[in-house]
Design a protein around this motif. Structure first.
Motif: not given
Length: 297
Positions: A110-135
Motif C-alpha cells: 500500500l505504501a508504494v502503490l498509494h503513497p499519498a494515503r499512508v503517513n506512517k508504517v509499522i509492520n511486525l514479523s514480515l520485513p519489506y521484501l526486495d521484489r528483484t530478489a523475491m523468489p
C-alpha cells in the motif's frame, strides 16, 4: 474496554467486517494469516487511550467479510484497494497503517502503490521484501520442495483448505505456539501435539476457531495463490517506501531480518522483541509500548 462490536462496511465491491473504537488520528490495523482483527485486542485500548481512531478490519476472505470465489480477487491490487476505500469511507486522506504477517505485506505494498494515503508504517514479523530478489513459487519448489506450504497451496488447490476446515481447532491450537514447530504447516492439522507454550488461552482460541469454522480457510489461502501475480502487478512500481516506518521482529521468529531493509525503506527504525511469530499476542505489553512510543516521537 471490551472488544468493539463489528460494523459491515461496503468497500471496493465487497463488504468488510470492521471493528473500530476511539476518535482522533486514524490508525488502521491489518492482520495476517490465519488471523482475525481480534489479534489486535491488546493494542486497541491503548491506541484509543492515546488519542487514535482505531480501525481494525477483517480483510477480504476473513471473518464475516466478503469471500469472493475468484482467486484473482485476492491479489495485491484488490487488497490494497480495500484499504484505500476504507479510508474514503471514513473520510480520511491518509492514516497510519500497522500490519502483521500477510497484513504487513499488504501495508508495505500500500505504501508504494498509494503513497499519498499512508503517513506512517509499522509492520511486525514480515520485513519489506526486495521484489528483484523475491523468489517465485517455482523457485521455492526447487529449493524447499513441494510440501512447503506456499508451494502446496499453489500446486494443490483445495487440499489444505479442506484439511484445515475439517480440523480447525487442532490446526489453530498447534499453530499458535511460542515455539515454531518443525512439523510441516499442513500437517499441523492432524498432529497430536507440538512443542511450545500456547499463545492463546482457551477463550481467545475459541474466538479464532469460531471465526474460521464460519468462514473456512480458502479466502485467506487465496492470498498465497496470488504470490506470482503480485510480483507482476508490482513490477513497474517505484519500490522505495518513503514514509517513516517501524519494523518489529521477533527474535525467535522463523522469518529472518532483511539485510536490504534500509535500502528499500530508508526511513525505517528497527526493533526486536523476545517473541516468535505472533508478536503482538505473545508480547502484548512490549509491542503496545513500542508502537505508542514510536508514534509519539
Amino acid at each position: 474496554m471490551t472488544f468493539p462490536e463489528p460494523t459491515m462496511v461496503p468497500v471496493n465491491g465487497v463488504e468488510l467486517e470492521v471493528f473500530e473504537a476511539g476518535t482522533g488520528k486514524p490508525v488502521i490495523l491489518c492482520h495476517g494469516w490465519p488471523e482475525h482483527a481480534h489479534s489486535w485486542r491488546h493494542q486497541i485500548p491503548a491506541l484509543v487511550e492515546a488519542g487514535h481512531h482505531v480501525i481494525a478490519p477483517n480483510q477480504r476472505g476473513y471473518g464475516n467479510s466478503s469471500r469472493p470465489p475468484e482467486v484473482t480477487a485476492y491479489d495485491i491490487k484488490h487488497l490494497t484497494g480495500d484499504l484505500v476505500a476504507l479510508l474514503d469511507h471514513y473520510g480520511y486522506d491518509d492514516a497510519t497503517f500497522i500490519g502483521h504477517d500477510w497484513g504487513a505485506y499488504v501495508v508495505w505494498s500500500l505504501a508504494v502503490l498509494h503513497p499519498a494515503r499512508v503517513n506512517k508504517v509499522i509492520n511486525l514479523s514480515l520485513p519489506y521484501l526486495d521484489r528483484t530478489a523475491m523468489p517465485s513459487i517455482d523457485f521455492m519448489e526447487s529449493v524447499l520442495g513441494s510440501d512447503y506450504y506456499f508451494v502446496h497451496f499453489n500446486r494443490r488447490p483445495g487440499v489444505a483448505d479442506a484439511l484445515f476446515d475439517a480440523n480447525t481447532a487442532r490446526f489453530l491450537g498447534n499453530l499458535y505456539r511460542e515455539l515454531a514447530s518443525t512439523t510441516p504447516l499442513v500437517d499441523l492439522a492432524t498432529a497430536e501435539s507440538v512443542p511450545g507454550e500456547p499463545v492463546l488461552n482457551d477463550e481467545e482460541l475459541a474466538v479464532l476457531v469460531a471465526a474460521f469454522e464460519s468462514s473456512g480457510f480458502t479466502g485467506g489461502i487465496n492470498w498465497y495463490r496470488n504470490f506470482d501475480r503480485n510480483l507482476d502487478l508490482l513490477a513497474a512500481v517505484d519500490p522505495i517506501v518513503r514514509q517513516p516506518a517501524l519494523m518489529i521482529y521477533g527474535d525467535r521468529d522463523t522469518i529472518p531480518p532483511s539485510p536490504t531493509l534500509k535500502d528499500f525503506v530508508p526511513g525505517v527504525d528497527v526493533l526486536s522483541l523476545d517473541a516468535g511469530h505472533w508478536i503482538q499476542q505473545e508480547r502484548p505489553e512490549e509491542t503496545t509500548q513500542a508502537i505508542l512510543k514510536w508514534l509519539a516521537d
